[in-house]
Every structure is written in structure tokens, then in C-alpha cells.
Design a protein around this motif. Structure first.
Motif, PDB file in Angstrom:
ATOM      1  N   GLY A 170      42.517  34.598 -49.431  1.00  0.00           N
ATOM      2  CA  GLY A 170      41.240  33.914 -49.571  1.00  0.00           C
ATOM      3  C   GLY A 170      41.064  33.099 -48.468  1.00  0.00           C
ATOM      4  N   MET A 171      39.893  33.289 -47.885  1.00  0.00           N
ATOM      5  CA  MET A 171      39.321  32.517 -46.639  1.00  0.00           C
ATOM      6  C   MET A 171      37.783  32.601 -46.776  1.00  0.00           C
ATOM      7  N   LYS A 172      37.143  31.741 -45.776  1.00  0.00           N
ATOM      8  CA  LYS A 172      35.621  31.830 -45.772  1.00  0.00           C
ATOM      9  C   LYS A 172      35.119  32.131 -44.628  1.00  0.00           C
ATOM     10  N   ALA A 173      33.731  32.355 -44.564  1.00  0.00           N
ATOM     11  CA  ALA A 173      32.866  32.303 -43.239  1.00  0.00           C
ATOM     12  C   ALA A 173      31.655  31.625 -43.594  1.00  0.00           C
ATOM     13  N   TYR A 174      31.142  30.997 -42.466  1.00  0.00           N
ATOM     14  CA  TYR A 174      29.973  30.047 -42.660  1.00  0.00           C
ATOM     15  C   TYR A 174      28.982  30.342 -41.579  1.00  0.00           C
ATOM     16  N   LYS A 175      27.890  29.783 -41.904  1.00  0.00           N
ATOM     17  CA  LYS A 175      26.657  29.827 -40.678  1.00  0.00           C
ATOM     18  C   LYS A 175      26.570  28.514 -40.179  1.00  0.00           C
ATOM     19  N   TRP A 210      25.003  38.480 -44.953  1.00  0.00           N
ATOM     20  CA  TRP A 210      25.362  38.206 -46.415  1.00  0.00           C
ATOM     21  C   TRP A 210      25.939  36.860 -46.260  1.00  0.00           C
ATOM     22  N   VAL A 211      25.984  36.283 -45.166  1.00  0.00           N
ATOM     23  CA  VAL A 211      26.719  34.784 -44.917  1.00  0.00           C
ATOM     24  C   VAL A 211      25.403  33.601 -45.505  1.00  0.00           C
ATOM     25  N   PRO A 212      25.524  33.090 -46.656  1.00  0.00           N
ATOM     26  CA  PRO A 212      24.462  32.146 -46.924  1.00  0.00           C
ATOM     27  C   PRO A 212      24.481  31.065 -45.950  1.00  0.00           C
ATOM     28  N   ASN A 213      23.254  30.620 -45.718  1.00  0.00           N
ATOM     29  CA  ASN A 213      23.028  29.263 -44.989  1.00  0.00           C
ATOM     30  C   ASN A 213      22.577  28.156 -45.687  1.00  0.00           C
ATOM     31  N   THR A 214      22.848  28.035 -47.027  1.00  0.00           N
ATOM     32  CA  THR A 214      22.633  27.095 -47.903  1.00  0.00           C
ATOM     33  C   THR A 214      24.092  25.780 -48.067  1.00  0.00           C
ATOM     34  N   PRO A 215      23.414  24.805 -47.951  1.00  0.00           N
ATOM     35  CA  PRO A 215      24.521  23.804 -47.926  1.00  0.00           C
ATOM     36  C   PRO A 215      25.642  23.853 -49.363  1.00  0.00           C
ATOM     37  N   GLY A 216      26.857  24.102 -49.192  1.00  0.00           N
ATOM     38  CA  GLY A 216      27.657  24.142 -50.267  1.00  0.00           C
ATOM     39  C   GLY A 216      27.996  25.781 -50.430  1.00  0.00           C
ATOM     40  N   CYS A 217      27.480  26.692 -49.741  1.00  0.00           N
ATOM     41  CA  CYS A 217      27.613  27.949 -49.861  1.00  0.00           C
ATOM     42  C   CYS A 217      28.195  28.358 -48.899  1.00  0.00           C
ATOM     43  N   SER A 218      29.182  29.701 -49.139  1.00  0.00           N
ATOM     44  CA  SER A 218      29.801  30.470 -47.836  1.00  0.00           C
ATOM     45  C   SER A 218      29.749  31.800 -48.363  1.00  0.00           C
ATOM     46  N   LEU A 219      30.557  32.686 -47.391  1.00  0.00           N
ATOM     47  CA  LEU A 219      30.907  33.717 -47.510  1.00  0.00           C
ATOM     48  C   LEU A 219      32.508  33.799 -47.781  1.00  0.00           C
ATOM     49  N   VAL A 271      35.609  18.087 -42.881  1.00  0.00           N
ATOM     50  CA  VAL A 271      36.096  19.453 -42.915  1.00  0.00           C
ATOM     51  C   VAL A 271      34.850  20.294 -43.013  1.00  0.00           C
ATOM     52  N   THR A 272      33.945  20.179 -44.073  1.00  0.00           N
ATOM     53  CA  THR A 272      32.795  20.908 -43.949  1.00  0.00           C
ATOM     54  C   THR A 272      31.946  21.002 -42.767  1.00  0.00           C
ATOM     55  N   ASP A 273      31.863  19.804 -42.218  1.00  0.00           N
ATOM     56  CA  ASP A 273      30.917  19.574 -40.785  1.00  0.00           C
ATOM     57  C   ASP A 273      31.766  20.630 -39.678  1.00  0.00           C
ATOM     58  N   ILE A 274      33.053  20.688 -39.693  1.00  0.00           N
ATOM     59  CA  ILE A 274      33.954  21.585 -38.754  1.00  0.00           C
ATOM     60  C   ILE A 274      33.515  23.183 -39.241  1.00  0.00           C
ATOM     61  N   ARG A 275      33.431  23.328 -40.488  1.00  0.00           N
ATOM     62  CA  ARG A 275      33.465  24.625 -40.708  1.00  0.00           C
ATOM     63  C   ARG A 275      32.088  25.208 -40.466  1.00  0.00           C
ATOM     64  N   VAL A 276      31.123  24.414 -40.559  1.00  0.00           N
ATOM     65  CA  VAL A 276      29.403  24.768 -40.183  1.00  0.00           C
ATOM     66  C   VAL A 276      29.157  24.504 -38.751  1.00  0.00           C
TER      67      VAL A 276
END
Length: 355
Positions: free
Chosen positions: A75-80, A129-138, A337-342
Motif C-alpha cells: 500500500g502506498m500513496k501519491a500526492y499533489k 485522479w490524484v486529489p488536491n484536497t487536504p487530507g486526500c491522496s491517491l 510528514v504530510t507537509d513533506i508528502r505534499v
């Protein structure tokens, strides 16, 4: 149409389902993106790499994975980021862990280029399909399973490796209530507890159902021998802030080596917080709950991200956790961690990959 660095045939859908998705109401795992990546293992090598429209698979009723459980996943994720660029988080670590699972389950390992090139081409194709809403991800689901149409008990000689994706929101709508399990077990020494294989999750469903009937969201698994030591939860590793220290069960052959867990430990050490990776007893956790030295307890995982617990139950007693504030470690590390991801803060650890 082929990828530049690896021969990947790409068949693009003629009818996208993207406009059917309500990105303001994403339910975990409900909406699947337009395409999937498939690679086949036959005759001792990976071949026939392709990206095709997401759809059903045609399989023999004798497909080996359906009978003997040779199936693993990640399980992994992508962010915008704010510029609309897509960022993958610690993808190489997921590839390495998938191969560790493959070795334990007597399955072929996947070369880095087969995993990473297929992944990045798929994400490029479905970037919308990658969301750009805070708290959301692909959410990204790579998985492999045995495909021999043969019901003899032996390792399969053929496999499918597939990646598909799904836009997701928050896994838990509110802090979960968890129960320390003292009857059923998730894993035992010498088993496959450290492997991300399908059977681990199938075996956890019944005990989790019983806990849900009692009003809990998830279980905290304990060791198989004594039920005296904390191990992990069904969807996450477990971490505690006790007496100003970050305390978490050490990774072992009965627990999963979580990538979000690793990230939290790295951040804590970077901040100068003392970290203890060791055996954690049920007794010390309950005593810390009683005397107020347990500042917070939370789950860590790709799906749940970082989720503070509201309640920990043990032997029929519910223990409420202290309220999480903006100054709590769990809040600060989640935000960092979220700030790094996005891409909102410099990635000093080298964890993100721009697609």
C-alpha cells in the motif's frame, strides 16, 4: 505507444470514469482509477508489461492463489503539490518490502525497473485522479499472485503483478477505539507475520468483527505465546508517547516493518526525541494509562496515515486517552510528514519522488 525506459505497451481507455467521482466525498477503496499496470512472470522472467483500462481478469478456477494463498501486496500513496505536480512517497521502500514478502512466500522478486517504471507510467496516465484536497491522496495498490492453473501444493511457476490506484480520503472519520486482543492471534514466531500476504488479513477478520460488535474500530494484537506484549494493529503499527519518549514495538518476524512507522521514527530522532524500539508490555501500557504517563497512543500506516486513539480497552475496561492538541507530538509529526508528502516543506530525508 510505449514507455521510454522499459517496453510497456499502453492502451488508453476511450471512456474515462473520472467525471463520475465525487472528490468531496471519497470513501476508501470505492473509486478505482481508469487504468492498471500488469506484468506477467512466465518461463523464469517478467514479460508482457502493459497498461490497460481497469477491468476484470480472466482466471482459471484452478488458479493457484485462490487455493493456496500465494498472494502479496503493498500500500502506498501519491500526492499533489501546490503546483499540481504528483509526488510519490517512499516508493522504493515499498518495492523492497514487496520483494521481501515475495521471498518469504516462495515467489519471484520483481526488478526495480519493472516495478518503478510501470508505476510511474501508470501515475502519469492517471494523474488527473490524484486529489488536491487536504487530507486526500491517491492510494496505490501493487500486488502479486500465483496464476498456475494447477491444484497441486507447490510454488506456482507463473504470476501476475498488477498495480491499480484509487483516490481516497481519510481512513478513520474520528479517532478509533481499539481493544487489546488476548484470545486470538495474528502471527507467531516462525510464521508470516512480517510478510504483507493476503492470508494475514483474512485470518484477522473474525476477531476484528467480534471487536466491532462490542463497539471498537480495531484490535491491538498481542504476542501468540503469552498475550503479554503489544505487537501491532490490523491496519497499522502502534506507537506510544510515554514520559516524553517515543516507544514502539521493535520490528520482528511477527510484525510488519511499516514505512510510515519508519518515517515517524526518523522525524522523532531528527527532532531530538528519544526513541525506544523494544518489546512493549501490555502491563506497562495499562499502568501508564492509569497513572497518566501515557501522553498519546496512535496507529501509523499508509492507509490510516497517523491516527491517534480515543480509547484503549483491556479486559473489559475502557481507558480514555488524553485529548490530542496542536502541541501534541502526534499532531506535529502528522503535519510534518504530510507537509513533506505534499511538497509544502523541504524533503530533508529524500523520501519523495516527483513523477
Amino acid at each position: 505507444m510505449t514507455a521510454d525506459t522499459l517496453q510497456i505497451d499502453i492502451q488508453q481507455t476511450t471512456t474515462s470514469r473520472l467525471q463520475q467521482v465525487d472528490f468531496s466525498n471519497l470513501v476508501f477503496g470505492r473509486d478505482i482509477s481508469d487504468h492498471m499496470y500488469i506484468a506477467e512472470y512466465r518461463d523464469g522472467q517478467w514479460q508482457n508489461m502493459r497498461i490497460v483500462p481497469y477491468g476484470d481478469l480472466a482466471l482459471s478456477p484452478a488458479t493457484a492463489a485462490l487455493h493456496y494463498g500465494q498472494a502479496i501486496f503493498e500500500g502506498m500513496k501519491a500526492y499533489k503539490n501546490d503546483s499540481g505536480e504528483v509526488l510519490l512517497f517512499r516508493a522504493i521502500d515499498n518495492w523492497k518490502r514487496l520483494n521481501k514478502s515475495a521471498e518469504r512466500m516462495c515467489m519471484p522478486t520483481i526488478p526495480e525497473e519493472v516495478f518503478m517504471n510501470g508505476l510511474t507510467e501508470l501515475i502519469k496516465l492517471d494523474a488527473g485522479w490524484v486529489p488536491n484536497t487536504p487530507g486526500c491522496s491517491l492510494y496505490i495498490r501493487p500486488y502479486m499472485f500465483a496464476t498456475d492453473p494447477y491444484i497441486g501444493v507447490k510454488p506456482s511457476e507463473s504470476y501476475y503483478f498488477i498495480i491499480f490506484t484509487s483516490p481516497v480520503g481519510t481512513y478513520y472519520a474520528k479517532p478509533p477505539r481499539v481493544k487489546i486482543e488476548t484470545r486470538y492471534i495474528r502471527a507467531a514466531e516462525g510464521g508470516v507475520g512480517g510478510t504483507k500476504c493476503a492470508g494475514n488479513y483474512g485470518g484477522s477478520l473474525y476477531p476484528a468483527k467480534l471487536a466491532q460488535q462490542e463497539g471498537y474500530d480495531q484490535l491491538i494484537w498481542t504476542d501468540a505465546r503469552e498475550h503479554a506484549y503489544i505487537e501491532e494493529s490490523g491496519t497499522m503499527n502502534i506507537m506510544f508517547m510515554m514520559d516524553g519518549k517515543l516507544v514502539t514495538p521493535a520490528v520482528s518476524e511477527t510484525t510488519l516493518d511499516g514505512i510510515t512507522r519508519r518515517s515517524i521514527i526518523a522525524v522523532a530522532k531528527h527532532w531530538g526525541i528519544e526513541v525506544e524500539e523494544r518489546r512493549v508490555t501490555v502491563k506497562e501500557v495499562v499502568e501508564a494509562l492509569k497513572n497518566g504517563t501515557l501522553e498519546s497512543a496512535f496507529g501509523a500506516g499508509t492507509a490510516v496515515v497517523i491516527s491517534p486513539f480515543a480509547t484503549i480497552a483491556y479486559e473489559g475496561v475502557d481507558y480514555a486517552l488524553p485529548e490530542v492538541t496542536d502541541e501534541s507530538f502526534v499532531t506535529k509529526v502528522k503535519n510534518f510528514v504530510t507537509d513533506i508528502r505534499v511538497g509544502n516543506t523541504p524533503d530533508i530525508f529524500g523520501w519523495t519522488l516527483k513523477v
